[in-house]
Scaffold this motif. Sequence first.
Motif, PDB file in Angstrom:
ATOM      1  N   ASP A 226       0.807  -1.222   0.000  1.00  0.00           N
ATOM      2  CA  ASP A 226       0.000   0.000   0.000  1.00  0.00           C
ATOM      3  C   ASP A 226       0.840   1.273   0.000  1.00  0.00           C
ATOM      4  N   GLU A 227       1.988   1.230   0.678  1.00  0.00           N
ATOM      5  CA  GLU A 227       2.777   2.446   0.870  1.00  0.00           C
ATOM      6  C   GLU A 227       4.263   2.176   0.715  1.00  0.00           C
ATOM      7  N   LEU A 228       4.968   3.173   0.186  1.00  0.00           N
ATOM      8  CA  LEU A 228       6.420   3.139   0.098  1.00  0.00           C
ATOM      9  C   LEU A 228       6.964   4.289   0.933  1.00  0.00           C
ATOM     10  N   PHE A 229       8.036   4.021   1.677  1.00  0.00           N
ATOM     11  CA  PHE A 229       8.620   5.007   2.574  1.00  0.00           C
ATOM     12  C   PHE A 229      10.081   5.264   2.189  1.00  0.00           C
ATOM     13  N   PRO A 230      10.350   6.236   1.306  1.00  0.00           N
ATOM     14  CA  PRO A 230      11.747   6.546   0.988  1.00  0.00           C
ATOM     15  C   PRO A 230      12.460   7.097   2.227  1.00  0.00           C
ATOM     16  N   MET A 231      13.584   6.502   2.572  1.00  0.00           N
ATOM     17  CA  MET A 231      14.351   6.920   3.744  1.00  0.00           C
ATOM     18  C   MET A 231      15.270   8.072   3.347  1.00  0.00           C
ATOM     19  N   VAL A 232      14.671   9.234   3.121  1.00  0.00           N
ATOM     20  CA  VAL A 232      15.415  10.391   2.622  1.00  0.00           C
ATOM     21  C   VAL A 232      15.958  11.235   3.780  1.00  0.00           C
ATOM     22  N   TYR A 233      16.837  10.613   4.547  1.00  0.00           N
ATOM     23  CA  TYR A 233      17.478  11.279   5.680  1.00  0.00           C
ATOM     24  C   TYR A 233      18.567  12.190   5.116  1.00  0.00           C
ATOM     25  N   HIS A 234      18.167  13.338   4.643  1.00  0.00           N
ATOM     26  CA  HIS A 234      19.060  14.223   3.878  1.00  0.00           C
ATOM     27  C   HIS A 234      20.295  14.661   4.658  1.00  0.00           C
ATOM     28  N   ASN A 235      20.132  14.931   5.936  1.00  0.00           N
ATOM     29  CA  ASN A 235      21.258  15.420   6.728  1.00  0.00           C
ATOM     30  C   ASN A 235      22.322  14.338   6.922  1.00  0.00           C
ATOM     31  N   ILE A 236      21.895  13.105   7.093  1.00  0.00           N
ATOM     32  CA  ILE A 236      22.833  11.997   7.274  1.00  0.00           C
ATOM     33  C   ILE A 236      23.738  11.849   6.063  1.00  0.00           C
ATOM     34  N   VAL A 237      23.182  12.039   4.865  1.00  0.00           N
ATOM     35  CA  VAL A 237      23.973  11.875   3.640  1.00  0.00           C
ATOM     36  C   VAL A 237      24.481  13.213   3.094  1.00  0.00           C
ATOM     37  N   HIS A 238      24.414  14.249   3.934  1.00  0.00           N
ATOM     38  CA  HIS A 238      24.956  15.573   3.604  1.00  0.00           C
ATOM     39  C   HIS A 238      24.367  16.132   2.311  1.00  0.00           C
ATOM     40  N   GLN A 239      23.047  16.068   2.212  1.00  0.00           N
ATOM     41  CA  GLN A 239      22.335  16.595   1.053  1.00  0.00           C
ATOM     42  C   GLN A 239      21.353  17.671   1.509  1.00  0.00           C
ATOM     43  N   PRO A 240      21.023  18.605   0.617  1.00  0.00           N
ATOM     44  CA  PRO A 240      20.018  19.605   0.979  1.00  0.00           C
ATOM     45  C   PRO A 240      18.617  18.977   1.010  1.00  0.00           C
ATOM     46  N   LEU A 241      17.707  19.637   1.654  1.00  0.00           N
ATOM     47  CA  LEU A 241      16.335  19.158   1.765  1.00  0.00           C
ATOM     48  C   LEU A 241      15.706  18.954   0.384  1.00  0.00           C
ATOM     49  N   ARG A 242      16.049  19.788  -0.572  1.00  0.00           N
ATOM     50  CA  ARG A 242      15.475  19.641  -1.920  1.00  0.00           C
ATOM     51  C   ARG A 242      15.848  18.290  -2.544  1.00  0.00           C
ATOM     52  N   TRP A 243      16.990  17.706  -2.147  1.00  0.00           N
ATOM     53  CA  TRP A 243      17.359  16.362  -2.608  1.00  0.00           C
ATOM     54  C   TRP A 243      16.315  15.355  -2.136  1.00  0.00           C
ATOM     55  N   ALA A 244      15.916  15.442  -0.879  1.00  0.00           N
ATOM     56  CA  ALA A 244      14.912  14.533  -0.323  1.00  0.00           C
ATOM     57  C   ALA A 244      13.599  14.656  -1.094  1.00  0.00           C
ATOM     58  N   GLU A 245      13.228  15.877  -1.421  1.00  0.00           N
ATOM     59  CA  GLU A 245      11.989  16.106  -2.167  1.00  0.00           C
ATOM     60  C   GLU A 245      12.096  15.548  -3.588  1.00  0.00           C
ATOM     61  N   ALA A 246      13.256  15.691  -4.219  1.00  0.00           N
ATOM     62  CA  ALA A 246      13.461  15.177  -5.579  1.00  0.00           C
ATOM     63  C   ALA A 246      13.420  13.647  -5.607  1.00  0.00           C
ATOM     64  N   VAL A 247      14.053  13.004  -4.628  1.00  0.00           N
ATOM     65  CA  VAL A 247      14.030  11.538  -4.559  1.00  0.00           C
ATOM     66  C   VAL A 247      12.594  11.058  -4.360  1.00  0.00           C
ATOM     67  N   THR A 248      11.863  11.723  -3.495  1.00  0.00           N
ATOM     68  CA  THR A 248      10.465  11.355  -3.252  1.00  0.00           C
ATOM     69  C   THR A 248       9.652  11.463  -4.534  1.00  0.00           C
ATOM     70  N   GLU A 249       9.828  12.538  -5.278  1.00  0.00           N
ATOM     71  CA  GLU A 249       9.093  12.712  -6.536  1.00  0.00           C
ATOM     72  C   GLU A 249       9.476  11.650  -7.561  1.00  0.00           C
TER      73      GLU A 249
END
Length: 121
Positions: free
Chosen positions: A38-61
Amino acid sequence: MTSVDPTIRTGVYIVPSDPGQRRRLLGQDTGALGAVVDELFPMVYHNIVHQPLRWAEAVTEEIRSSTDSRVLPVLQIEAVNSDGWDWGPAMQPHDKEAAHAAARRDPVGAVLFPGEALIAI
């Protein structure tokens, strides 16, 4: 057990890597998984991988574009932990607030990591 309760929702945590790498190395094909959960949960822990928040949003999209399942990003809102794990550089109040705001404006919803950090916001 020979029956399944259709009201029970299922989900899978997704590693936020390149789609080809994700399939090849981890067996995570988000299109195929979306057909059976039913659901997918991308583990977009941006700070852990030293990425900006927009990276997390792009991966989610990117993941949303590959499936009809509900996709809820798991957004990082804190870097401090008591177990000594490396959760990335210290997150300043404006970093935490930005991640919390991104979770609230996501059209589907989000999971916040770690949840205990909500108490301090």
